[in-house]
Design a protein around this motif. Structure first.
Motif, short mmCIF file in Angstrom:
data_model
loop_
_atom_site.label_atom_id
_atom_site.label_comp_id
_atom_site.label_asym_id
_atom_site.label_seq_id
_atom_site.Cartn_x
_atom_site.Cartn_y
_atom_site.Cartn_z
N TYR A 170 8.81 6.96 1.91
CA TYR A 170 9.56 6.61 0.70
C TYR A 170 9.82 7.86 -0.15
CZ TYR A 170 10.55 3.98 -3.65
OH TYR A 170 11.12 3.47 -4.80
N LEU A 171 8.75 8.64 -0.31
CA LEU A 171 8.89 9.88 -1.09
C LEU A 171 9.81 10.87 -0.38
CD1 LEU A 171 5.16 10.40 -2.14
CD2 LEU A 171 7.06 10.10 -3.71
N ALA A 172 9.66 10.94 0.94
CA ALA A 172 10.45 11.91 1.72
C ALA A 172 11.93 11.56 1.67
CB ALA A 172 9.94 11.93 3.16
N SER A 173 12.26 10.31 1.44
CA SER A 173 13.67 9.93 1.39
C SER A 173 14.30 10.28 0.04
CB SER A 173 13.82 8.42 1.66
OG SER A 173 13.32 7.70 0.54
N GLY A 174 13.50 10.91 -0.83
CA GLY A 174 14.05 11.39 -2.10
C GLY A 174 13.76 10.48 -3.27
N LYS A 175 13.08 9.35 -3.01
CA LYS A 175 12.79 8.44 -4.11
C LYS A 175 11.56 8.91 -4.89
CE LYS A 175 14.90 4.64 -1.70
NZ LYS A 175 14.69 3.91 -0.46
N LYS A 176 11.42 8.37 -6.09
CA LYS A 176 10.32 8.84 -6.95
C LYS A 176 9.30 7.74 -7.20
CE LYS A 176 12.61 12.45 -9.50
NZ LYS A 176 12.77 13.06 -10.82
N ILE A 177 8.07 8.19 -7.36
CA ILE A 177 6.99 7.26 -7.71
C ILE A 177 6.24 7.89 -8.88
CG2 ILE A 177 4.84 6.18 -6.94
CD1 ILE A 177 5.88 6.49 -4.06
N THR A 178 6.03 7.12 -9.93
CA THR A 178 5.30 7.71 -11.07
C THR A 178 3.80 7.44 -10.99
OG1 THR A 178 5.89 5.77 -12.33
CG2 THR A 178 7.18 7.74 -12.74
N ASN A 179 3.44 6.30 -10.42
CA ASN A 179 2.01 5.98 -10.32
C ASN A 179 1.69 5.71 -8.85
OD1 ASN A 179 -0.52 4.73 -10.29
ND2 ASN A 179 -0.21 3.78 -12.28
N VAL A 180 1.19 6.76 -8.18
CA VAL A 180 0.98 6.66 -6.72
C VAL A 180 -0.05 5.59 -6.38
CG1 VAL A 180 0.27 7.92 -4.66
CG2 VAL A 180 1.57 9.06 -6.40
N ARG A 181 -1.13 5.54 -7.17
CA ARG A 181 -2.18 4.58 -6.83
C ARG A 181 -1.66 3.14 -6.90
NH1 ARG A 181 -8.31 4.27 -9.19
NH2 ARG A 181 -7.34 4.25 -11.22
N ALA A 182 -0.91 2.84 -7.99
CA ALA A 182 -0.35 1.49 -8.13
C ALA A 182 0.61 1.19 -6.99
CB ALA A 182 0.35 1.35 -9.48
N PHE A 183 1.42 2.17 -6.64
CA PHE A 183 2.39 1.98 -5.55
C PHE A 183 1.67 1.70 -4.24
CE2 PHE A 183 5.45 3.09 -2.33
CZ PHE A 183 6.67 2.73 -2.87
N LEU A 184 0.59 2.46 -3.98
CA LEU A 184 -0.16 2.26 -2.73
C LEU A 184 -0.81 0.88 -2.68
CD1 LEU A 184 -1.75 5.80 -2.49
CD2 LEU A 184 -0.33 4.77 -0.72
N TYR A 185 -1.37 0.46 -3.82
CA TYR A 185 -1.99 -0.88 -3.86
C TYR A 185 -0.94 -1.96 -3.56
CZ TYR A 185 -6.83 -0.22 -5.37
OH TYR A 185 -8.17 0.08 -5.41
N ARG A 186 0.23 -1.80 -4.18
CA ARG A 186 1.28 -2.81 -3.95
C ARG A 186 1.70 -2.82 -2.49
NH1 ARG A 186 5.04 -1.34 -9.04
NH2 ARG A 186 3.58 -1.98 -10.65
#
Lengths: 166, 321
Positions: free
Chosen positions: A48-64
């Motif tokens: 997801y990150l490599a495709s150029g998208k952004k994540i502000t809270n990695v931990r929350a994103f990983l949990y989801r």
């Protein structure tokens, strides 16, 4: 916003892999599948990150992501209860090294108490007590109001207390 | 060993082995090496430029785009490209899509608090620019107004208990953050002005109390207040337990004065809760709900102050005002 580079993403793996494994484990009750779900969550998040998208809270994103992957996993596989697994194969949920038989028995009781909770209750109890996440962050991950999460934790803890009472 | 500690002990037992973790790390590194990243978009990316130039039309387009951008904006913080989208589209949309009046009021209060935290954190980190400050101030005003409107609607619908409770939470959030903001604002006139506005809104929520008490009377006379009391009691007990955990985990970073103040405050809250339970048992639902709401507000304040001490390094609990 700080860019999540390779180094910080690997640090996220070092910091969160165990907690995410546990979160998956208490959803699918299968060590190998939980490991695969945790790993898959990191791989997909990196894509997801490599495709150029952004994540502000990695931990929350990983949990989801783990949450979504475990839901899919539960649909594909029948989830066995702890009791069924122990009966069938003398199943040991984790690589545990008990100091005494009493501790081992107590541990099994806690697992059994957790298993009797509803999935949504087990999720918050694992995040709050086992992984030590603050209520605010759990609410953020689950996209719910903090007070709703607090109340669910309280109810679930009460159920665990009731289960563990001699 | 109490149940909480038993649960915590699971952490050591359900864990990856060192070998499993190293293998997983290796697989991830290999995957990362094979998956090349796209170049980071520049700060003046297409989206940022469009957002600034075309404002509302761009935001309407976002709504029609299927929600992907909205979901991505949820975690945005001041300075992020999608922060404006979060404040002007995502949050208002989520409020509009919440149909339960009580939940709607709670969401408005939560967003107002979120805004105040973002403002304080960005101000402390010195990352606030004029545009972002204006954006936050406007959103804050909208969310506070939204909360006040929902509280009025709850009163009109005869839900005095829920209205009283929501107003109490709003007042607690505003008065606590006004205190924090005043400390952070220093010589900054814009932040000082926002702090004064927050104080004024907190005062307005105090002024609304007689009307809300009358709504409580009305609901009690209809004998339908008990459910609100039960919900408030459950919520406060849950928050109290949670605060105790926060205090334990913060014990190493708080000084002696903080501990004394927190212990005193918790004793006070416990006293209020005991009084509330007595009122409830004696059949005075109205008095019980007022006391539970007061305890809820105090606990919210303590929790926020502990967080501010830990995350912002401000001395707010045991120090001088």
């Amino acid at each position: 916003m700080k860019r999540i580079d390779e180094e910080s993403f690997i640090s996220a793996y070092d910091d969160y892999a165990d907690a995410l494994f546990r979160y998956a484990y208490f959803r699918v009750y299968d060590r190998e599948r939980a490991k695969e779900i945790m790993q898959e969550a990191f791989l997909k998040t990196w894509e997801y990150l490599a495709s150029g998208k952004k994540i502000t809270n990695v931990r929350a994103f990983l949990y989801r992501t783990v949450h979504n992957l475990s839901v899919n996993e539960a649909v594909r596989h029948k989830a066995y209860s702890l009791e069924e697994m122990q009966e069938v194969a003398g199943f040991d949920p984790a690589e545990t090294k008990e100091a005494t038989p009493e501790e081992a028995a107590e541990y099994q009781l806690v697992l059994a108490a957790l298993e009797k909770l509803e999935e949504a209750e087990r999720d918050v109890i694992v995040m709050r007590y086992v992984d030590g996440l603050p209520v605010q962050e759990i609410a953020h991950i689950l996209k719910e109001a903090p007070n709703t999460v607090s109340v669910r934790i309280h109810r679930a803890l009460q159920k665990v207390r009731d289960q563990l009472q001699p | 060993m109490n149940p909480e500690n038993k649960l915590i002990s699971i952490q050591k037992r359900v864990a990856l082995t060192d070998t499993e973790k190293a293998e997983g790390r290796g697989r991830l590194l290999a995957h990362m090496a094979l998956t090349k990243r796209k170049a980071e978009p520049s700060p003046l990316s297409f989206m940022a430029v469009m957002q600034v130039r075309y404002g509302a039309a761009f935001l309407a387009l976002l709504l029609l785009s299927g929600g992907g951008v909205l979901a991505a904006s949820e975690d945005a913080t001041p300075g992020d490209t999608l922060y404006g989208v979060k404040l002007t589209v995502t949050e208002p949309t989520l409020v509009a899509l919440t149909f339960n009046r009580k939940e709607k009021a709670a969401l408005e209060v939560e967003y107002a608090e979120r805004r105040l935290k973002e403002l304080t954190v960005a101000s402390k980190a010195k990352t606030l620019d004029e545009g972002t400050t204006r954006l936050i101030a406007a959103s804050l005003e909208n969310r506070i107004e939204g909360a006040e409107e929902e509280i009025s609607e709850l009163v009109r619908e005869g839900e005095g208990g829920d209205a009283y409770h929501a107003n109490s939470e709003l007042r607690g959030v505003l008065s606590t953050h006004a205190k924090i903001l005043k400390k952070v604002a220093g010589e900054d006139p814009t932040l000082a002005a926002i702090s004064l506005q927050i104080e004024a809104s907190a005062t307005a929520s105090v002024a609304a109390e007689p009307e809300l008490t009358a709504a409580l009377d009305s609901q009690e006379s209809r004998g339908v207040l008990r459910e609100s009391v039960e919900e408030s009691q459950e919520e406060v007990v849950a928050i109290l337990e949670d605060l105790r955990i926060d205090m334990e985990s913060a014990s190493t970073t708080l000084d002696q004065d903080d501990h004394v103040t927190l212990t005193d405050s918790l004793s006070e809250v416990t006293g209020i809760l005991e009084a509330a339970t007595r009122e409830k048992d004696e059949g005075s639902a109205k008095e019980a709900l007022k006391l539970y709401s007061s305890a809820d507000s105090m606990l919210g304040e303590l929790k926020t102050l502990i967080e501010a001490e830990q995350e912002l390094g401000l001395d707010l609990i045991g120090g001088e005002e």
